[in-house]
Scaffold this motif. Structure first.
Motif, PDB file in Angstrom:
ATOM      1  N   LYS A   6      -5.303  62.109  81.696  1.00  0.00           N
ATOM      2  CA  LYS A   6      -4.763  60.754  81.659  1.00  0.00           C
ATOM      3  C   LYS A   6      -5.766  59.534  81.592  1.00  0.00           C
ATOM      4  O   LYS A   6      -4.994  58.526  81.248  1.00  0.00           O
ATOM      5  CB  LYS A   6      -4.628  60.536  83.592  1.00  0.00           C
ATOM      6  CG  LYS A   6      -3.489  61.666  84.208  1.00  0.00           C
ATOM      7  CD  LYS A   6      -3.461  61.671  85.499  1.00  0.00           C
ATOM      8  CE  LYS A   6      -2.483  62.527  86.016  1.00  0.00           C
ATOM      9  NZ  LYS A   6      -2.350  62.765  87.557  1.00  0.00           N
ATOM     10  N   ASP A   7      -7.033  59.824  81.304  1.00  0.00           N
ATOM     11  CA  ASP A   7      -7.653  58.663  81.021  1.00  0.00           C
ATOM     12  C   ASP A   7      -7.938  58.528  79.488  1.00  0.00           C
ATOM     13  O   ASP A   7      -8.542  57.298  79.239  1.00  0.00           O
ATOM     14  CB  ASP A   7      -9.326  58.708  81.621  1.00  0.00           C
ATOM     15  CG  ASP A   7      -9.052  58.671  83.112  1.00  0.00           C
ATOM     16  OD1 ASP A   7      -8.170  58.038  83.632  1.00  0.00           O
ATOM     17  OD2 ASP A   7     -10.004  59.404  83.720  1.00  0.00           O
ATOM     18  N   ILE A   8      -7.329  59.416  78.635  1.00  0.00           N
ATOM     19  CA  ILE A   8      -7.542  59.428  77.370  1.00  0.00           C
ATOM     20  C   ILE A   8      -6.938  58.121  76.707  1.00  0.00           C
ATOM     21  O   ILE A   8      -7.688  57.579  75.751  1.00  0.00           O
ATOM     22  CB  ILE A   8      -6.946  60.888  76.604  1.00  0.00           C
ATOM     23  CG1 ILE A   8      -7.718  61.774  76.946  1.00  0.00           C
ATOM     24  CG2 ILE A   8      -6.838  60.561  75.219  1.00  0.00           C
ATOM     25  CD1 ILE A   8      -7.111  63.234  76.435  1.00  0.00           C
ATOM     26  N   PRO A   9      -5.760  57.630  77.034  1.00  0.00           N
ATOM     27  CA  PRO A   9      -5.233  56.467  76.411  1.00  0.00           C
ATOM     28  C   PRO A   9      -6.433  55.280  76.327  1.00  0.00           C
ATOM     29  O   PRO A   9      -6.673  54.597  75.664  1.00  0.00           O
ATOM     30  CB  PRO A   9      -4.025  56.138  76.735  1.00  0.00           C
ATOM     31  CG  PRO A   9      -3.609  57.473  77.229  1.00  0.00           C
ATOM     32  CD  PRO A   9      -4.842  58.076  77.781  1.00  0.00           C
ATOM     33  N   ALA A  10      -6.984  55.120  77.782  1.00  0.00           N
ATOM     34  CA  ALA A  10      -7.743  53.892  78.062  1.00  0.00           C
ATOM     35  C   ALA A  10      -9.062  54.133  77.469  1.00  0.00           C
ATOM     36  O   ALA A  10      -9.620  52.938  76.934  1.00  0.00           O
ATOM     37  CB  ALA A  10      -8.013  53.844  79.570  1.00  0.00           C
ATOM     38  N   ARG A  11      -9.527  55.321  77.461  1.00  0.00           N
ATOM     39  CA  ARG A  11     -11.025  55.526  76.734  1.00  0.00           C
ATOM     40  C   ARG A  11     -10.818  55.160  75.202  1.00  0.00           C
ATOM     41  O   ARG A  11     -11.592  54.549  74.579  1.00  0.00           O
ATOM     42  CB  ARG A  11     -11.413  56.864  76.789  1.00  0.00           C
ATOM     43  CG  ARG A  11     -11.731  57.269  78.265  1.00  0.00           C
ATOM     44  CD  ARG A  11     -12.117  58.635  78.547  1.00  0.00           C
ATOM     45  NE  ARG A  11     -13.375  58.957  77.942  1.00  0.00           N
ATOM     46  CZ  ARG A  11     -14.315  59.697  78.283  1.00  0.00           C
ATOM     47  NH1 ARG A  11     -14.205  60.102  79.858  1.00  0.00           N
ATOM     48  NH2 ARG A  11     -15.390  59.967  77.735  1.00  0.00           N
TER      49      ARG A  11
END
Length: 237
Positions: A6-11
């Protein structure tokens, strides 16, 4: 979906912003002794483009950016964690991202020609040496950023590329001036404000076709374009 995904796009997005900041800085500004900034502008513009494209694709589903999903399997764990992804995951190369963007979102890259030009320049710089001096690498970087990256990130993330550069003490005035001189369109942020350059004079020197595209963009964001239009009419006489 695994929680780790879930955090991949933001990272990815956060790293892309850093690359954009440096790309704008290296393409717009120049001082003696900073000749290397020319090549760096290409590398950073390409990196920004690659990462923003991956962030957009990853918003559809984070696993879409990985080439071989079976390699992500970890027999020793029931959960897929971010450390394992970073260590073993292999994402698609820069050259494949326009097609991957279309497959995952149905959206075409706005300007594939400038993408191909910077892709070739990046490969030359990264793996061999700087291309011919006949190629304006700073323009190449800005062209790619503002014909491709800027419209995409404005549409998908609601941000404007001109706001991201290293010298925040003076705003984006010189970025805007450089883009206008090169007749490159840009996304206009809310509360657009220029204090260091004469916007009317800068725009008045450009071609009619460019002015007819830029002025409505400025007006749509509440910029008083009366003086610009007056100068434009005077120029036409």
């Amino acid at each position: 979906m695994h929680a780790a995904l879930k955090d991949i796009p933001a990272r990815i997005f956060n790293v892309a912003v850093g690359a954009l900041i440096q790309a704008n800085q290296h393409a717009v500004y120049y001082d003696p002794g900073m000749d290397h900034w020319t090549d760096m502008s290409v590398l950073n513009a390409s990196m920004a483009g690659e990462l923003f494209l991956k962030a957009i694709i990853a918003k559809e589903h984070p696993l879409l950016i990985f080439r071989d999903l079976f390699q992500l399997d970890n027999p020793d764990s029931q959960e897929l964690n971010i450390e394992h992804l970073i260590e073993t995951g292999k994402t698609y190369n820069f050259e494949h991202l326009p097609k991957l963007l279309w497959v995952s979102t149905g959206e075409r890259l706005p300007d594939i020609d400038s993408f191909n030009r910077i892709r070739k320049a990046r490969n030359a710089i990264q793996h061999f040496c700087s291309p011919s001096e006949k190629i304006d690498l700073r323009y190449l970087s800005l062209e790619f950023l503002y014909k491709n990256v800027d419209p995409l990130i404005n549409r998908h993330f609601g941000i404007c590329a001109i706001e991201y550069h290293e010298d925040t003490s003076i705003g984006y005035d010189y970025v805007v001036d450089c883009l206008i001189r090169n007749e490159l369109l840009f996304s206009v942020p809310n509360r657009f404000k220029i204090t260091e350059i004469d916007l009317v004079e800068s725009i008045s020197k450009r071609s009619q076709s460019y002015k007819h595209k830029l002025i409505p963009r400025l007006a749509a964001k509440g910029v008083d374009v009366t003086k610009i239009k007056t100068a434009n009419r005077t120029k036409e006489r």
